[in-house]
Design a protein around this motif. Structure first.
Motif, PDB file in Angstrom:
ATOM      1  N   LEU A 113       0.834  -1.204   0.000  1.00 41.79           N
ATOM      2  CA  LEU A 113       0.000   0.000   0.000  1.00 41.79           C
ATOM      3  C   LEU A 113       0.868   1.253   0.000  1.00 41.79           C
ATOM      4  O   LEU A 113       0.482   2.295  -0.521  1.00 41.79           O
ATOM      5  CB  LEU A 113      -0.903   0.019   1.235  1.00 41.79           C
ATOM      6  CG  LEU A 113      -2.307  -0.527   1.099  1.00 41.79           C
ATOM      7  CD1 LEU A 113      -3.045  -0.382   2.413  1.00 41.79           C
ATOM      8  CD2 LEU A 113      -3.074   0.177  -0.010  1.00 41.79           C
ATOM      9  N   ILE A 115       3.682   1.653  -1.503  1.00 44.30           N
ATOM     10  CA  ILE A 115       4.536   1.774  -2.687  1.00 44.30           C
ATOM     11  C   ILE A 115       3.733   2.378  -3.831  1.00 44.30           C
ATOM     12  O   ILE A 115       2.630   1.924  -4.127  1.00 44.30           O
ATOM     13  CB  ILE A 115       5.066   0.377  -3.103  1.00 44.30           C
ATOM     14  CG1 ILE A 115       5.902  -0.206  -1.962  1.00 44.30           C
ATOM     15  CG2 ILE A 115       5.885   0.476  -4.386  1.00 44.30           C
ATOM     16  CD1 ILE A 115       6.399  -1.604  -2.226  1.00 44.30           C
ATOM     17  N   SER A 116       4.285   3.411  -4.458  1.00 43.73           N
ATOM     18  CA  SER A 116       3.582   4.053  -5.562  1.00 43.73           C
ATOM     19  C   SER A 116       3.646   3.182  -6.812  1.00 43.73           C
ATOM     20  O   SER A 116       4.714   2.715  -7.202  1.00 43.73           O
ATOM     21  CB  SER A 116       4.200   5.416  -5.849  1.00 43.73           C
ATOM     22  OG  SER A 116       3.908   5.807  -7.180  1.00 43.73           O
ATOM     23  N   ALA A 117       2.493   2.983  -7.447  1.00 45.21           N
ATOM     24  CA  ALA A 117       2.462   2.146  -8.652  1.00 45.21           C
ATOM     25  C   ALA A 117       3.184   2.841  -9.801  1.00 45.21           C
ATOM     26  O   ALA A 117       3.788   2.193 -10.647  1.00 45.21           O
ATOM     27  CB  ALA A 117       1.020   1.834  -9.033  1.00 45.21           C
ATOM     28  N   ALA A 118       3.137   4.161  -9.829  1.00 50.61           N
ATOM     29  CA  ALA A 118       3.702   4.882 -10.972  1.00 50.61           C
ATOM     30  C   ALA A 118       5.199   5.126 -10.817  1.00 50.61           C
ATOM     31  O   ALA A 118       5.950   5.014 -11.774  1.00 50.61           O
ATOM     32  CB  ALA A 118       2.967   6.207 -11.143  1.00 50.61           C
TER      33      ALA A 118
END
Ligand SMILES: Nc1ncnc2c1ncn2[C@@H]1O[C@H](COP(=O)(O)OP(=O)(O)OP(=O)(O)O)[C@@H](O)[C@H]1O
Ligand SMILES: [Mg+2]
Lengths: 249, 374
Positions: A113, A115-118
């Motif tokens: 949660l 960690i940024s996906a982008a």
């Protein structure tokens, strides 16, 4: 010591014995090719290692642990990655997102949660895409890739996963000669860094990349050795009888 | 480049939406209308919650009204206990219990004297129910339409239990004649702008929470699960956990929406746990765009808004259902990603023009549109 060891593995599909006491031993760092006529049980052998098929008997030892009855995700987390015969990527996600999913360092819901996906690991992932020649398609949906590109993406995903053992099921299936050469190059690059078990039909490809070859027939290990040894083995010739010989398989 | 434009567009979109729903009370002095708009915004929360589970994770939950209903009952119970004329019985019993010959307040009603408890329970209870159901369903690797069938069955069962246990739940009538919620010295009269603002802010908070989830790696894995659930396992993720997570977050948000709904309606009834509500949420998401949180929320507001407008216009009294049906079919047929995809396409077009002027970067492609643009 061997990294992966299968001892008398049995797999049944509603009564049909797809693996009949299958033995195999792969040493760490090795690139092993697995061949055999259609229906010999090659795919089933990979399935049973990665937890897709249920073991009905025998043991599968990976890095000293008996993984015969582990769930798929636990096997994957121990360091086993799988490329499927039918290329299987996330078609609605971009190449980058595919690689990011495969890049599994922390598996927990709450750990991810944060960690940024982008943004997270974007550079590393881009390098991986470059490795398999998908830099131009980095931000495109995987669904629009060609067949060969999809195969490469899946291989890159295994590398992203950083699996110790790569199980590749027919990585050159449906590829043109040029694409096959490129795939062989790729396999050579990965050789040594990863232990690999490659199912293939293309003898040219096998000669290019392989050291030791294991031949399967009717769910068993039939023969094992170098290309020359295998090609002159009378048992192997018999097994391939009617399927146009080992070259035509 | 493209990502910057898209996310900038996203922020502008959200800002415009926030501004729009926040200034509305300044232009409306009809409390009845304001109350109605507040209700539409609550439906927006419900739709965004379904977008999380259905649009992002591929779990078509047809039992979402369970979470909604349980939340509404939690709120209604505390508001009921805060009404003055409940003391019709000896021990300060709610009126319907007196009529049903209940002698003393049941144990599970006791803690609802506390508003704080009710507010926590309104979210926690639906989450726990979802956790239990999700654990059984997703551990057993039930997928696709079977999940929908099980959640639907669950809805029917819970609805029957509530109707059946009339002595404790008010049965068919539900819990009526509720007090206003009083919190931090504010009286949340259902027709007040205070209530409207509470709900508008709740919707914005819901969208914010949802965006945080879907933009995290967890959200990415949820989308991968939607795409190909089994493949995800071979990368080392415990798929069931991610599904349960999405299911529970969705349930918690729906429970919260239920609490707000009990406030604005000033009652809670088994109709809140109806199949009809569950199906409506699916329609809102489909029309707005189930793979977009704000799209789904707008879908809910738009559909319920048009529905409300048409059904109250004499000219459409007999035909409004037909018109709604036609709208739904048209959107599903021609815009599989919902109305929001028009907005996204326009935004990408703008971004595309700018990009091609700046660099020779690839033309930006919005999700699901395979045509080259720019
Ligand atoms: N899920 C299944 N259910 C029933 N039978 C199966 C299943 N999977 C494989 N088999 C059977 O097991 C045998 C071995 O199949 P497998 O796919 O492992 O062969 P293979 O060596 O990979 O062949 P190919 O070269 O065609 O890919 C075949 O006879 C096949 O029909
Ligand atoms: Mg096969």
């Amino acid at each position: 010591m061997s990294l992966l060891e299968l001892k008398g593995v049995e797999v049944q599909f509603s009564g049909f014995r797809a693996l009949r006491g299958f033995d195999l031993s792969v040493a760490a760092g090795e690139l092993r090719c697995l061949i055999g006529p259609n229906g010999a049980g090659k795919t089933t052998a990979l399935d049973v290692i990665c937890g897709k098929a249920q073991v009905n008997g025998g043991d599968i030892i990976f890095a000293g642990q008996n993984i015969s009855h582990f769930e798929e995700h636990r096997i994957a987390r121990l360091g086993i990655g799988r490329k499927f015969q039918v290329p299987s990527v996330f078609r609605e996600l971009t190449v980058k997102e595919n690689l990011h999913v495969a890049f599994c360092r922390r598996a927990g819901v709450f750990a991810n949660l944060g960690i940024s996906a982008a943004k997270a690991n974007a550079d590393e992932l881009e390098k991986l895409a470059e490795l398999v020649g998908l830099k131009e398609s980095f931000r495109r949906e995987a669904g629009i890739l060609s067949h060969g590109q999809t195969q490469w993406l899946e291989i890159a995903m295994l590398v992203a996963q950083d699996a110790q053992l790569l199980l590749l099921d027919e990585p050159t299936a449906g590829m043109t000669a040029a694409e096959t050469r490129k795939t062989a190059e790729l396999c050579k690059q990965l050789k040594g860094r990863h232990t690999m078990l490659v199912v293939e039909h293309d003898m040219g490809f096998i000669k290019e990349i392989g050291d030791v070859i294991s031949v399967m027939h009717q769910g068993r290990l039939l023969a094992q050795g170098t290309v020359a040894e295998i090609e002159s083995d009378p048992e192997v010739r018999k097994a391939y009888l009617g399927s146009g010989g080992i070259r035509g398989a | 480049m493209r990502r910057i434009f898209i996310s900038r567009g996203h922020i502008i979109g959200y800002a415009a939406f926030a501004l729009a729903i926040l200034v509305v009370p300044l232009f409306i002095d009809d409390p009845y209308l304001l109350n109605k708009l507040a209700r539409y915004l609550i439906f927006g929360i419900l739709a965004a919650a379904l977008a999380l589970s259905w649009g992002y994770t591929g779990i078509l939950n047809l039992g979402q009204a369970v979470s909604f209903g349980l939340g509404s009952y939690c709120m209604a119970m505390t508001l009921k206990l805060h009404t003055i004329p409940i003391q019709t019985g000896a021990a300060g019993l709610p009126d319907f219990m007196v009529w049903n010959n209940v002698k003393s307040l049941p144990w599970f009603w006791e803690p609802f004297h506390s508003t704080a408890f009710a507010v926590v329970a309104g979210v926690a209870f639906p989450v726990v129910v979802a956790l239990l159901l999700g654990w059984f369903v997703f551990r057993a690797r039930v997928t696709g339409v079977y999940v929908s069938i099980i959640t639907l069955a669950m809805l029917v069962v819970v609805n029957l239990v509530i109707v059946d246990q009339q002595r404790f739940t008010g049965g068919f009538n539900g819990l009526t004649d509720l007090a206003d919620l009083k919190l931090f010295g504010i009286d949340f009269d259902p027709y007040s702008s205070a209530t409207y603002y509470l709900i508008a802010l709740s919707l914005l908070a819901t969208l914010m929470i949802g965006e945080l989830v879907v933009r995290s790696k967890t959200g990415l894995i949820m989308q991968a699960i939607r795409d190909d659930e089994t493949r995800v396992r071979y990368f080392g993720y415990d798929v069931a956990r991610y599904q349960i997570f999405a299911f529970c977050v969705s349930a918690g948000l729906s429970g919260f929406a239920g609490m707000l709904y009990a406030m604005v309606m000033a009652f809670a009834s088994p109709t809140f746990l109806s199949v009809q509500i569950s199906l409506s949420i699916v329609i809102w998401c489909a029309v707005g765009g189930r793979e977009s949180l704000i799209g789904s929320a707008l879908g809910a507001i738009l559909v319920t808004g048009i529905q409300g407008g048409l059904s109250e216009t004499p000219a459409f009294l007999n035909t409004w259902m037909l018109i709604m049906g036609a709208l739904f079919v048209a959107v599903v047929l021609f815009l599989p990603k919902g109305l929001i995809s028009i907005v996204q396409l326009g935004m990408a077009r703008l971004a595309g023009k700018k990009i091609s002027a700046l660099t020779e970067d690839e033309a930006p492609l919005p999700r699901g549109h395979k045509l080259g643009i720019g």
